[in-house]
Design a protein around this motif. Structure first.
Motif, PDB file in Angstrom:
ATOM      1  N   LEU A 150     -13.187  -6.253  -1.221  1.00 53.74           N
ATOM      2  CA  LEU A 150     -13.839  -7.516  -0.554  1.00 53.74           C
ATOM      3  C   LEU A 150     -12.965  -7.892   0.813  1.00 53.74           C
ATOM      4  CD1 LEU A 150     -15.810  -9.926  -0.834  1.00 53.74           C
ATOM      5  CD2 LEU A 150     -13.735 -10.844  -1.927  1.00 53.74           C
ATOM      6  N   PHE A 151     -11.577  -7.883   0.525  1.00 52.48           N
ATOM      7  CA  PHE A 151     -10.699  -8.478   1.570  1.00 52.48           C
ATOM      8  C   PHE A 151     -10.654  -7.303   2.648  1.00 52.48           C
ATOM      9  CE2 PHE A 151     -10.139 -11.585  -1.277  1.00 52.48           C
ATOM     10  CZ  PHE A 151      -9.642 -12.854  -0.424  1.00 52.48           C
ATOM     11  N   GLU A 152     -10.763  -6.178   2.466  1.00 50.44           N
ATOM     12  CA  GLU A 152     -10.619  -5.117   3.453  1.00 50.44           C
ATOM     13  C   GLU A 152     -11.988  -5.199   4.306  1.00 50.44           C
ATOM     14  OE1 GLU A 152     -10.467  -0.131   4.352  1.00 50.44           O
ATOM     15  OE2 GLU A 152      -9.693  -1.023   2.305  1.00 50.44           O
ATOM     16  N   LYS A 153     -12.953  -5.381   3.788  1.00 47.46           N
ATOM     17  CA  LYS A 153     -14.259  -5.651   4.277  1.00 47.46           C
ATOM     18  C   LYS A 153     -14.296  -6.946   5.075  1.00 47.46           C
ATOM     19  CE  LYS A 153     -17.564  -3.302   1.446  1.00 47.46           C
ATOM     20  NZ  LYS A 153     -18.589  -3.506   0.524  1.00 47.46           N
ATOM     21  N   MET A 154     -13.790  -7.952   4.422  1.00 50.55           N
ATOM     22  CA  MET A 154     -13.848  -9.267   5.415  1.00 50.55           C
ATOM     23  C   MET A 154     -12.882  -9.168   6.236  1.00 50.55           C
ATOM     24  SD  MET A 154     -13.292 -13.133   3.733  1.00 50.55           S
ATOM     25  CE  MET A 154     -12.090 -12.434   2.263  1.00 50.55           C
ATOM     26  N   LEU A 155     -11.571  -8.895   6.251  1.00 51.86           N
ATOM     27  CA  LEU A 155     -10.471  -8.893   7.275  1.00 51.86           C
ATOM     28  C   LEU A 155     -10.631  -7.753   8.271  1.00 51.86           C
ATOM     29  CD1 LEU A 155      -7.634 -10.323   4.841  1.00 51.86           C
ATOM     30  CD2 LEU A 155      -9.315 -11.526   6.357  1.00 51.86           C
ATOM     31  N   GLY A 156     -11.272  -6.742   7.803  1.00 54.76           N
ATOM     32  CA  GLY A 156     -11.249  -5.596   8.726  1.00 54.76           C
ATOM     33  C   GLY A 156      -9.909  -4.592   8.863  1.00 54.76           C
ATOM     34  N   VAL A 157      -9.106  -4.879   7.748  1.00 53.40           N
ATOM     35  CA  VAL A 157      -7.900  -4.241   7.882  1.00 53.40           C
ATOM     36  C   VAL A 157      -7.647  -3.780   6.239  1.00 53.40           C
ATOM     37  CG1 VAL A 157      -6.895  -5.292   9.930  1.00 53.40           C
ATOM     38  CG2 VAL A 157      -6.456  -6.022   7.561  1.00 53.40           C
ATOM     39  N   PRO A 158      -7.046  -2.685   6.035  1.00 53.06           N
ATOM     40  CA  PRO A 158      -6.651  -2.376   4.593  1.00 53.06           C
ATOM     41  C   PRO A 158      -5.434  -3.008   4.161  1.00 53.06           C
ATOM     42  CG  PRO A 158      -5.868  -0.658   5.932  1.00 53.06           C
ATOM     43  CD  PRO A 158      -6.559  -1.689   6.957  1.00 53.06           C
ATOM     44  N   SER A 159      -5.379  -2.992   2.938  1.00 51.10           N
ATOM     45  CA  SER A 159      -4.009  -3.636   2.268  1.00 51.10           C
ATOM     46  C   SER A 159      -2.874  -2.655   2.694  1.00 51.10           C
ATOM     47  CB  SER A 159      -4.138  -3.495   0.895  1.00 51.10           C
ATOM     48  OG  SER A 159      -2.898  -3.583   0.298  1.00 51.10           O
ATOM     49  N   TYR A 160      -1.702  -3.502   3.201  1.00 47.92           N
ATOM     50  CA  TYR A 160      -0.779  -2.669   3.917  1.00 47.92           C
ATOM     51  C   TYR A 160       0.372  -2.341   2.498  1.00 47.92           C
ATOM     52  CZ  TYR A 160       2.182  -7.090   4.001  1.00 47.92           C
ATOM     53  OH  TYR A 160       2.966  -8.040   3.717  1.00 47.92           O
ATOM     54  N   LYS A 161       0.215  -3.076   1.513  1.00 49.06           N
ATOM     55  CA  LYS A 161       1.049  -2.790   0.409  1.00 49.06           C
ATOM     56  C   LYS A 161       0.633  -3.421  -0.832  1.00 49.06           C
ATOM     57  CE  LYS A 161       5.857  -3.723   0.689  1.00 49.06           C
ATOM     58  NZ  LYS A 161       7.138  -4.512   0.675  1.00 49.06           N
ATOM     59  N   MET A 162       0.814  -2.393  -1.892  1.00 52.93           N
ATOM     60  CA  MET A 162       0.389  -3.080  -3.207  1.00 52.93           C
ATOM     61  C   MET A 162       1.874  -2.796  -4.206  1.00 52.93           C
ATOM     62  SD  MET A 162      -3.241  -1.476  -4.240  1.00 52.93           S
ATOM     63  CE  MET A 162      -3.270  -2.348  -5.832  1.00 52.93           C
ATOM     64  N   GLU A 163       2.078  -3.724  -4.775  1.00 50.06           N
ATOM     65  CA  GLU A 163       3.530  -3.727  -5.320  1.00 50.06           C
ATOM     66  C   GLU A 163       3.359  -4.472  -6.710  1.00 50.06           C
ATOM     67  OE1 GLU A 163       8.042  -5.708  -4.612  1.00 50.06           O
ATOM     68  OE2 GLU A 163       6.318  -5.596  -2.729  1.00 50.06           O
ATOM     69  N   ALA A 164       4.066  -3.995  -7.765  1.00 47.68           N
ATOM     70  CA  ALA A 164       4.182  -4.646  -9.176  1.00 47.68           C
ATOM     71  C   ALA A 164       5.472  -5.565  -9.333  1.00 47.68           C
ATOM     72  CB  ALA A 164       4.046  -3.578 -10.250  1.00 47.68           C
ATOM     73  N   VAL A 165       5.285  -6.609  -9.725  1.00 47.93           N
ATOM     74  CA  VAL A 165       6.374  -7.549 -10.080  1.00 47.93           C
ATOM     75  C   VAL A 165       6.402  -7.806 -11.368  1.00 47.93           C
ATOM     76  CG1 VAL A 165       7.653  -9.581  -9.275  1.00 47.93           C
ATOM     77  CG2 VAL A 165       6.213  -8.699  -7.892  1.00 47.93           C
ATOM     78  N   GLU A 166       7.316  -6.889 -12.081  1.00 43.27           N
ATOM     79  CA  GLU A 166       7.304  -6.711 -13.441  1.00 43.27           C
ATOM     80  C   GLU A 166       7.634  -8.069 -14.242  1.00 43.27           C
ATOM     81  OE1 GLU A 166       6.240  -4.087 -15.061  1.00 43.27           O
ATOM     82  OE2 GLU A 166       5.865  -2.944 -13.425  1.00 43.27           O
ATOM     83  N   SER A 167       8.631  -8.689 -13.466  1.00 44.34           N
ATOM     84  CA  SER A 167       9.350 -10.000 -14.299  1.00 44.34           C
ATOM     85  C   SER A 167       8.112 -11.153 -14.288  1.00 44.34           C
ATOM     86  CB  SER A 167      10.353 -10.409 -13.038  1.00 44.34           C
ATOM     87  OG  SER A 167      10.025 -10.614 -12.150  1.00 44.34           O
ATOM     88  N   GLU A 168       7.031 -10.973 -13.468  1.00 44.96           N
ATOM     89  CA  GLU A 168       5.953 -11.847 -13.322  1.00 44.96           C
ATOM     90  C   GLU A 168       4.705 -11.311 -14.033  1.00 44.96           C
ATOM     91  OE1 GLU A 168       6.473 -15.302 -12.556  1.00 44.96           O
ATOM     92  OE2 GLU A 168       8.494 -14.570 -12.435  1.00 44.96           O
ATOM     93  N   GLY A 169       4.633 -10.209 -14.497  1.00 45.09           N
ATOM     94  CA  GLY A 169       3.525  -9.569 -15.112  1.00 45.09           C
ATOM     95  C   GLY A 169       2.248  -9.409 -14.101  1.00 45.09           C
TER      96      GLY A 169
END
Length: 134
Positions: A21-40
Motif C-alpha cells: 500500500l505505502f509503496e503504491k501511495m508514495l511511489g518508492v519502496p521501503s528502504y529498510k526493514m528491521e526487527a527491534v526485539e526489545s519492543e517486539g
C-alpha cells in the motif's frame, strides 16, 4: 533542541499488505526493514524527500504495538523528533514537567537512540525523541 520531525510511526496489522500500500501511495519502496526485539516489533521505513514513515507490526502479542492495535486499531502510533543531544533533552523536558516512558535512551530502529514522552502530557500523542547513533 528539537531539529525536525524525524518520522511518523504507523501501526499496521499486516506488514506485507502495508508495504504494498505505502509503496503504491508514495511511489518508492521501503528502504529498510528491521526487527527491534526489545519492543517486539518489525519496522519498515519509507522515505520521500526529507520525510520518513515508519510502519510497525507486532512480532508478539505482548508488545506495545500489539496492545495499541488491540485498543485503537491501525493508524498513527507516534511522531518522532530528531534531536542532537538526547540526554540534554531528557533533562530539559523533565524540568519542564514532562513524564517520560523511558528515561534511559535505548537502541531503536534505523540506528537511533530513543526515548518516549508519555501521551498524558502531550495531548494524547505518543512522542519519540531520536538521536542518531554515531
Amino acid at each position: 533542541m528539537v531539529n525536525k520531525i524525524e518520522h511518523i510511526g504507523i501501526a499496521v496489522k499486516n506488514m506485507d499488505d502495508a508495504n504494498v500500500l505505502f509503496e503504491k501511495m508514495l511511489g518508492v519502496p521501503s528502504y529498510k526493514m528491521e526487527a527491534v526485539e526489545s519492543e517486539g516489533v518489525l519496522t519498515s521505513f519509507f522515505q520521500t524527500g526529507n520525510n520518513k514513515i515508519e510502519l510497525l507490526v507486532a512480532t508478539n502479542p505482548e508488545s506495545p504495538i500489539a496492545k495499541f492495535l488491540e485498543k485503537k486499531g491501525e493508524g498513527i502510533h507516534h511522531i518522532a523528533f530528531d534531536v542532537d543531544d538526547i540526554e540534554a533533552e531528557i533533562v530539559r523536558l523533565k524540568n519542564e514537567g514532562f513524564v517520560l516512558i523511558n528515561e534511559i535512551p535505548k537502541k531503536g530502529a534505523d540506528n537511533k537512540l530513543v526515548v518516549f514522552l508519555h501521551p498524558k502530557n502531550t495531548n494524547g500523542v505518543l512522542v519519540e525523541l531520536c538521536q542518531e547513533i554515531k
